[in-house]
Design an enzyme around this catalytic site. Structure first.
Site, PDB file in Angstrom:
ATOM      1  N   CYS A   1     -27.339  30.895 -98.660  1.00  0.00           N
ATOM      2  CA  CYS A   1     -28.287  29.815 -98.993  1.00  0.00           C
ATOM      3  C   CYS A   1     -28.049  28.653 -98.029  1.00  0.00           C
ATOM      4  CB  CYS A   1     -28.119  29.365-100.444  1.00  0.00           C
ATOM      5  SG  CYS A   1     -28.415  30.695-101.623  1.00  0.00           S
TER       6      CYS A   1
ATOM      7  N   ASN B   1     -27.025  18.044-102.940  1.00  0.00           N
ATOM      8  CA  ASN B   1     -25.826  17.384-102.444  1.00  0.00           C
ATOM      9  C   ASN B   1     -25.799  17.573-100.943  1.00  0.00           C
ATOM     10  OD1 ASN B   1     -24.067  16.277-104.549  1.00  0.00           O
ATOM     11  ND2 ASN B   1     -24.297  18.335-105.395  1.00  0.00           N
TER      12      ASN B   1
ATOM     13  N   SER C   1     -24.758  31.694-113.354  1.00  0.00           N
ATOM     14  CA  SER C   1     -25.828  31.311-112.439  1.00  0.00           C
ATOM     15  C   SER C   1     -25.902  32.300-111.283  1.00  0.00           C
ATOM     16  CB  SER C   1     -25.532  29.898-111.917  1.00  0.00           C
ATOM     17  OG  SER C   1     -26.525  29.489-111.015  1.00  0.00           O
TER      18      SER C   1
ATOM     19  N   CYS D   1     -19.482  21.927-105.552  1.00  0.00           N
ATOM     20  CA  CYS D   1     -18.550  22.984-105.172  1.00  0.00           C
ATOM     21  C   CYS D   1     -18.541  23.325-103.698  1.00  0.00           C
ATOM     22  CB  CYS D   1     -18.875  24.235-105.959  1.00  0.00           C
ATOM     23  SG  CYS D   1     -17.827  24.298-107.365  1.00  0.00           S
TER      24      CYS D   1
ATOM     25  N   GLU E   1     -12.189  26.613-105.929  1.00  0.00           N
ATOM     26  CA  GLU E   1     -12.271  25.347-106.669  1.00  0.00           C
ATOM     27  C   GLU E   1     -12.781  25.557-108.084  1.00  0.00           C
ATOM     28  OE1 GLU E   1     -14.880  22.646-104.513  1.00  0.00           O
ATOM     29  OE2 GLU E   1     -14.049  23.456-102.657  1.00  0.00           O
TER      30      GLU E   1
ATOM     31  N   CYS F   1     -18.785  33.139 -99.903  1.00  0.00           N
ATOM     32  CA  CYS F   1     -20.006  33.752-100.443  1.00  0.00           C
ATOM     33  C   CYS F   1     -20.791  34.335 -99.274  1.00  0.00           C
ATOM     34  CB  CYS F   1     -20.841  32.666-101.141  1.00  0.00           C
ATOM     35  SG  CYS F   1     -22.329  33.305-101.943  1.00  0.00           S
TER      36      CYS F   1
ATOM     37  N   SER G   1     -31.128  30.446-109.824  1.00  0.00           N
ATOM     38  CA  SER G   1     -31.284  29.456-108.751  1.00  0.00           C
ATOM     39  C   SER G   1     -32.587  29.760-108.036  1.00  0.00           C
ATOM     40  CB  SER G   1     -30.105  29.541-107.777  1.00  0.00           C
ATOM     41  OG  SER G   1     -28.918  29.220-108.456  1.00  0.00           O
ATOM     42  N   LEU G   2     -33.631  29.058-108.435  1.00  0.00           N
ATOM     43  CA  LEU G   2     -34.966  29.370-107.905  1.00  0.00           C
ATOM     44  C   LEU G   2     -35.267  28.530-106.662  1.00  0.00           C
ATOM     45  CD1 LEU G   2     -37.447  31.126-108.452  1.00  0.00           C
ATOM     46  CD2 LEU G   2     -38.319  29.326-109.943  1.00  0.00           C
ATOM     47  N   HIS G   3     -35.222  27.241-106.800  1.00  0.00           N
ATOM     48  CA  HIS G   3     -35.290  26.293-105.682  1.00  0.00           C
ATOM     49  C   HIS G   3     -36.594  26.259-104.889  1.00  0.00           C
ATOM     50  CE1 HIS G   3     -31.155  25.699-106.622  1.00  0.00           C
ATOM     51  NE2 HIS G   3     -30.657  26.688-105.917  1.00  0.00           N
TER      52      HIS G   3
ATOM     53  N   GLY H   1     -19.223  31.216-104.743  1.00  0.00           N
ATOM     54  CA  GLY H   1     -19.478  32.653-104.845  1.00  0.00           C
ATOM     55  C   GLY H   1     -20.704  32.993-105.674  1.00  0.00           C
ATOM     56  N   GLU H   2     -21.109  34.251-105.575  1.00  0.00           N
ATOM     57  CA  GLU H   2     -22.248  34.755-106.338  1.00  0.00           C
ATOM     58  C   GLU H   2     -21.692  35.699-107.407  1.00  0.00           C
ATOM     59  OE1 GLU H   2     -25.593  34.535-106.907  1.00  0.00           O
ATOM     60  OE2 GLU H   2     -25.156  36.200-108.251  1.00  0.00           O
TER      61      GLU H   2
ATOM     62  N   CYS I   1     -26.062  25.292 -98.989  1.00  0.00           N
ATOM     63  CA  CYS I   1     -24.820  25.445 -99.761  1.00  0.00           C
ATOM     64  C   CYS I   1     -23.570  25.460 -98.881  1.00  0.00           C
ATOM     65  CB  CYS I   1     -24.907  26.746-100.564  1.00  0.00           C
ATOM     66  SG  CYS I   1     -23.453  27.030-101.571  1.00  0.00           S
TER      67      CYS I   1
ATOM     68  N   CYS J   1     -16.398  24.627-114.538  1.00  0.00           N
ATOM     69  CA  CYS J   1     -17.223  25.373-113.596  1.00  0.00           C
ATOM     70  C   CYS J   1     -16.257  26.182-112.732  1.00  0.00           C
ATOM     71  CB  CYS J   1     -18.013  24.371-112.755  1.00  0.00           C
ATOM     72  SG  CYS J   1     -18.923  25.133-111.412  1.00  0.00           S
TER      73      CYS J   1
HETATM   74  N1  SAH Z   1     -24.282  31.882-106.431  1.00  0.00           N
HETATM   75  C1  SAH Z   1     -24.694  31.371-107.694  1.00  0.00           C
HETATM   76  C2  SAH Z   1     -23.740  30.365-108.318  1.00  0.00           C
HETATM   77  C3  SAH Z   1     -23.083  29.373-107.426  1.00  0.00           C
HETATM   78  S1  SAH Z   1     -24.008  28.026-106.827  1.00  0.00           S
HETATM   79  C4  SAH Z   1     -26.077  30.812-107.598  1.00  0.00           C
HETATM   80  O1  SAH Z   1     -26.653  30.819-106.518  1.00  0.00           O
HETATM   81  O2  SAH Z   1     -26.645  30.423-108.611  1.00  0.00           O
HETATM   82  C5  SAH Z   1     -24.365  27.033-108.229  1.00  0.00           C
HETATM   83  C6  SAH Z   1     -25.639  26.224-108.083  1.00  0.00           C
HETATM   84  O3  SAH Z   1     -25.489  25.167-107.134  1.00  0.00           O
HETATM   85  C7  SAH Z   1     -26.808  27.067-107.589  1.00  0.00           C
HETATM   86  O4  SAH Z   1     -27.972  26.721-108.292  1.00  0.00           O
HETATM   87  C8  SAH Z   1     -26.898  26.634-106.151  1.00  0.00           C
HETATM   88  O5  SAH Z   1     -28.142  26.935-105.600  1.00  0.00           O
HETATM   89  C9  SAH Z   1     -26.576  25.165-106.248  1.00  0.00           C
HETATM   90  N2  SAH Z   1     -26.183  24.531-104.992  1.00  0.00           N
HETATM   91  C10 SAH Z   1     -25.530  25.061-103.944  1.00  0.00           C
HETATM   92  N3  SAH Z   1     -25.364  24.155-102.965  1.00  0.00           N
HETATM   93  C11 SAH Z   1     -25.924  23.012-103.410  1.00  0.00           C
HETATM   94  C12 SAH Z   1     -26.074  21.711-102.860  1.00  0.00           C
HETATM   95  N4  SAH Z   1     -25.623  21.409-101.638  1.00  0.00           N
HETATM   96  N5  SAH Z   1     -26.707  20.790-103.602  1.00  0.00           N
HETATM   97  C13 SAH Z   1     -27.176  21.080-104.851  1.00  0.00           C
HETATM   98  N6  SAH Z   1     -27.049  22.277-105.426  1.00  0.00           N
HETATM   99  C14 SAH Z   1     -26.452  23.242-104.712  1.00  0.00           C
END
Ligand code: SAH
Length: 359
Positions: free
Chosen positions: A119, A301, A194, A344, A95, A115, A217-219, A162-163, A122, A108
């Protein structure tokens, strides 16, 4: 079907490499200068009126040209965000999302089919990684989107499926390709990448010193919370990741932004915001050095399979205010394309599920 195993992908070649290929076919070197810009405008050699039949036939024997094909297109009635489901030459789908901002169109793009980072919040990682995209497929998303929209793409974020750092070589090649003056010509400063935190690859990227923006992507503000939602944290913990960010900044002097997905009850309390501010200030800044830090807050999301719930508006505001009070700039990411589920990974999964049901 293209013979992608034995043939060279034209869209993965830099101008010099294309010239070398043409010379090996007995063509003059200058032909590369004619062909390269057209490939990047979305024309296959067969569509090029200024390239002779013989040259085209020679090229077709050793090389292929394939643009991602639009399988589905969703356009948000609310903000004009466009989501494209692309099929690749082997039928796999990825996508891309095009967001319309005042400062131009931002795409994007996806970097892998699926992937393997795992996570937990995701959608892209649910079925694991199928394969990496080639540099030409990364670029192809931008070319095909420009063609589909009939508009120029101004900015790129590598935040799709993907990463990107798990597909390092193709991503680096893509960065060089998309920056080519006679091609798409998007400046590095208009590109963000990212990552969930592959420390060895962050160091390798720093050495290349592209002036792109790195997003981490720290979270989570600590290892316990982060490891519970991001398996990569078991390999490189928060301290190691932030040390890599410092090294990256020391080499590139580019601002790093941090992504922080707010999940109700998991990582969204005011105490966790305090902890995050303390962490970033202590690990990244010293008295003499005020490294610019930006945190993007993204209410998660909701993905059916994960069961995570997005934080309420009050929690989001309190989290942002706490960071700001401690000198950390924070923005709450506006949800784009809410009516088309622009986040995504979800369209690809929906399409895969539909075809499973059909079988
Ligand atoms: N793999 C890379 C890039 C793809 S994800 C990464 O981890 O950064 C892009 C961003 O969307 C990342 O910050 C990821 O953590 C976030 N993301 C993934 N799933 C999500 C969701 N369900 N809600 C909000 N953000 C999300």
């Amino acid at each position: 079907m293209q013979d992608t195993n034995t043939k060279v992908e034209l869209l993965s070649l830099l101008p010099d490499e294309l010239a070398e290929l043409l010379v090996s076919l007995g063509e003059p070197k200058y032909r590369a200068g004619q062909i390269f810009p057209q490939l990047h405008r979305g024309l296959s050699p067969d569509d090029m009126t200024n390239v002779g039949k013989v040259t085209r036939a020679k090229l077709a024997e050793v090389a292929y040209y394939h643009l991602p094909q639009v399988e589905r297109k969703l356009v948000s009635a609310i903000d004009g965000t466009v989501k494209l489901l692309f099929s690749l030459s082997d039928g796999n789908c990825v996508e891309s999302v095009i967001m319309k901002y005042e400062h131009g169109n931002t795409i994007c793009i996806s970097s892998q089919v699926g992937c393997r980072m795992g996570c937990r919040f995701c959608a892209s990682t649910i079925g694991g990684r199928v394969r990496d995209l080639t540099a030409g497929e990364l670029l192809g998303q931008v070319i095909a989107a420009q063609k589909e929209l009939g508009e120029r793409i101004d900015n790129i974020v590598m935040m799709g499926i993907g990463e990107p750092l798990d597909n390092f070589d193709a991503v680096v090649k893509f960065l060089r390709l998309v920056n080519e003056p006679s091609g798409i010509c998007i400046g590095y400063r208009h590109i963000s990448l990212s990552t969930c935190g592959l420390v060895d690859k962050i160091d390798a990227l720093a050495q290349l010193n592209f002036p792109i923006t790195l997003s981490i992507s720290l979270h989570a503000p600590d290892d316990e919370t982060r490891s519970a939602i991001m398996p990569i944290n078991n390999r490189w913990g928060v301290d190691e990741l932030l040390a890599a960010c410092r090294r990256y900044y020391a080499v590139t002097t580019r601002r790093i932004s941090f992504e922080y997905t707010l999940i109700s009850g998991k990582n969204d309390s005011v105490e966790q915001a305090e902890k995050l501010a303390r962490l970033l200030n202590s690990r990244l800044r010293s008295r003499s050095d005020t490294m610019p830090i930006h945190v993007n807050l993204i209410p998660v999301n909701e993905v059916t399979e994960t069961g995570f719930v997005r934080s309420g508006e009050r929690a989001v505001r309190a989290f942002a205010a706490t960071l700001e009070k401690r000198g950390i700039r924070a923005t709450v990411r506006r949800k784009l394309g809410p009516d088309i589920n622009a986040a995504c990974g979800q369209l690809r999964r929906a399409a895969a599920k539909e075809s499973e049901n059909k079988e």
